[in-house]
Write a protein that holds these residues in place. Sequence first.
Motif, PDB file in Angstrom:
ATOM      1  N   THR B 323      -4.394  -1.626  -2.811  1.00 29.04           N
ATOM      2  CA  THR B 323      -5.753  -1.600  -2.275  1.00 29.04           C
ATOM      3  C   THR B 323      -6.635  -0.602  -3.022  1.00 29.04           C
ATOM      4  O   THR B 323      -7.787  -0.413  -2.680  1.00 29.04           O
ATOM      5  N   GLU B 324      -6.036   0.067  -4.011  1.00 29.53           N
ATOM      6  CA  GLU B 324      -6.759   1.080  -4.788  1.00 29.53           C
ATOM      7  C   GLU B 324      -7.312   2.193  -3.903  1.00 29.53           C
ATOM      8  O   GLU B 324      -8.354   2.773  -4.196  1.00 29.53           O
ATOM      9  N   MET B 347      -0.404   1.268 -10.833  1.00 28.76           N
ATOM     10  CA  MET B 347      -0.470  -0.037 -10.174  1.00 28.76           C
ATOM     11  C   MET B 347      -1.607  -0.883 -10.726  1.00 28.76           C
ATOM     12  O   MET B 347      -1.463  -2.089 -10.944  1.00 28.76           O
ATOM     13  N   CYS B 397       1.865   5.336   0.614  1.00 28.13           N
ATOM     14  CA  CYS B 397       1.219   4.028   0.459  1.00 28.13           C
ATOM     15  C   CYS B 397       1.188   3.240   1.767  1.00 28.13           C
ATOM     16  O   CYS B 397       2.225   2.972   2.365  1.00 28.13           O
ATOM     17  N   VAL B 399       0.714   0.192   2.267  1.00 31.16           N
ATOM     18  CA  VAL B 399       1.279  -1.157   2.207  1.00 31.16           C
ATOM     19  C   VAL B 399       2.630  -1.170   1.479  1.00 31.16           C
ATOM     20  O   VAL B 399       3.028  -2.177   0.894  1.00 31.16           O
TER      21      VAL B 399
HETATM   22  S1  SF4 Z   1      -1.453   4.245  -1.865  1.00 35.58           S
HETATM   23 FE1  SF4 Z   1      -0.665   2.180  -2.262  1.00 35.58          FE
HETATM   24  S2  SF4 Z   1      -2.410   0.851  -1.944  1.00 35.58           S
HETATM   25 FE2  SF4 Z   1      -3.231   2.920  -2.112  1.00 35.58          FE
HETATM   26  S3  SF4 Z   1      -3.729   3.090  -4.291  1.00 35.58           S
HETATM   27 FE3  SF4 Z   1      -1.679   3.878  -4.043  1.00 35.58          FE
HETATM   28  S4  SF4 Z   1      -0.343   2.150  -4.467  1.00 35.58           S
HETATM   29 FE4  SF4 Z   1      -2.369   1.328  -4.114  1.00 35.58          FE
END
Ligand code: SF4
Lengths: 263, 453
Positions: B323-324, B347, B397, B399
């Motif tokens: 989700t950045e 990512m 994270c 998700v």
């Molecule tokens: S925490 Fe998870 S969703 Fe948020 S930017 Fe990092 S990898 Fe992406």
Amino acid sequence: MSNSISVPTVAQMMANGETPEILFWVGCSGSFDDRAKKITKAIVKLLNKCEVKFAVLGQEESCTGDPAKRAGNEFTFMMQAMQNIQVLDGYQIKKIVTACPHCFNTLKNEYPELGGNYDVIHHTQLLNALIREGRLKIEGGSFKGKKITFHDPCYLGRANEEYEAPRELLQKLDAELVEMKRSKSKGLCCGAGGAQMFKEAEKGDKEVNVERTEDALEVKPNYIATGCPFCNTMMTDGVKFFEKENETAVLDVAEMIANASDL
Amino acid sequence: MNLIFGISMVSIIVFAVLLIFTFSFFGWNVVKVKNNISMGKPLDRSDRKKERLKTMLLVAFGQKKMFQNILPAVLHFFIYAAFVITSTELLEIIVDGLTGSHRFFADSLGFFYVIVISTIELLSVLAFIATIVFLARRNLLKVPRFQMDEMTGWPKLDGNIILYLEILLIVCIFTMNGTDEVLLNRGLSHAHIEGTSFGFAVSSFLGPLIFGGMETDTLVVLERIGWWGHLIMVFGFLNYLPYSKHFHILLAFPNTYFSNLNQKGQFNNLSNVKKEVENMFDPNFDPYVAPPEGEAIAEPERFGAKDVQDLTWKSLMDAYTCTECGRCSSACPANQTGKKLSPRKIMMDTRDRMVEVGDNRRIKGKDYDDGKSLLGDYITQEEVWACTSCNACVQECPVNIDPLSIIVDLRRYLVMEESKVPGELATMLTNIENNGAPWQFSPADRANWINEE
Ligand code: SF4
Ligand code: SF4
């Protein structure tokens, strides 16, 4: 203060027709690093005091391969792992205690797939078990009323979700246990993991251990407690960086328990 | 009568075309995404189904990890809930659009209809507030994790576009319901219901307030603009998803279902290395024995990952799901101390490179090689070596993405395929190989501590 310790090797024990209750996996740091050797000794003293029938591998122990694996070298890791498994299985070892969360994690999580199945615990878990069994009694001693903050090792905490064992022990010291602003699953790394211990950090504007020591010093503790020889080094260096050695000492949980027991 | 009939015929046709286009284009994109993810290496995540379902319900549906930070979690939840509930309305849009009816379910569902639409309205108000706060947070408050290097250009725009669209969508919904309410007050709505008010929670008040003074002709036009605008927004959004970080609203579900359920500290053991090392330990193994007749000599598999095809499909799904949000990077010790490494960027790079390779394969053929790779052209060695493997990114994270496993796979390639390893680490590795310890001590001295003072 008794200084004599008894540390049988598995080979010696077997020769006497005995089998150890538990194997103490000392680890490279605990065997060779001057600071970490003190932690090793503290654990041995506690084990001796509780009359735990333990043994070490001595010269037959070898690196678990953790730093090689984190550095991306699966070959070196697996060579080490398979060699260690041969030794451990040769002695029919079932139960292992380590003082290093990295050894702990590797032996516990990564060896089974390679054929090495052992019941692996961290020394803070063992000490807790000994207390529960009534074999170890702690009184606060010199730590009574002192302020202690615990730094979670990544490989004990997030990696293996053990946050309570070290805290339970520290609570027994009649001290004031204060949490840093980031602790448990939110704890910040000391900067040593992932084979960083063995190299200079990449270019940045700060060292990770300095950032983490800041967290710790913020709560103005008398002691920073650790559960990992690498964290111990990093936090000790951090305290030196801020020139706070006189106010704040860095000790392993096992050392504190041993001190409190006058060992 | 004929004119009206004509207009409604035209609008049904326009709607049908739009509908077919929306779903075919979306379908095409879904297939593309599926193919891209399948470029990854196999990994078995078919075990422990109950635990997986539970993880999915808690983390994706219940947004468990979001709620560690309560305010953004609540605001995000408003938008998410509004989205999910509003989607149910899609059904009526489709029926109305294809049959020329107006609020098809109003009559048959009766009070339940009022409840559904009222819920949509209330959530829309909450989502509206949340959207405004998020826009301010992104653009005015300068929350650090939205200001990192990788969040410029498209990623920044992407984050804002969706918020503007959300506002437009909500405006359309209230225009549609508000004008319809006033029309119904005047006995002119096309909805087949009794009474002079829909009784919706928000628009039955807001409608007369805003639109009450307008001419009926204007209202009719505005109502249609609201209806069409709202559906174009929903259809547009659906097709915008696969190109955006907002794809997470769909992929969060499978991605959390296929989470790594082992302890975070456990790195996978490379099976191809395992086989080789086992052979070395096997006294009966003869490396010079030729493979049995007819068995092709397989090309040796690459150790670790240089490009996206070397990663597992789960890492690729992770990349599509990201989700950045940057929670990973703001918890990362390396990132916080000014190192180049940012797990979010890992990512985003993986996703960009995956889309590039996927497009190349589709357009220029399966074996096309553009001479680029994830490692080198997207992610530098400096980033890869700055990681402490502390798992903070994985922990944070929302998700259940695992940036660390990608970093480790890249390290494996560097070390085992290219021997590109920082000098001190090379020494450490040699020490382990020769002395069984990362430092230069003799194994014979390993037990010396016992007798030292
Ligand atoms: S925490 Fe998870 S969703 Fe948020 S930017 Fe990092 S990898 Fe992406
Ligand atoms: S595991 Fe590596 S990338 Fe993830 S937070 Fe820790 S240092 Fe950063």
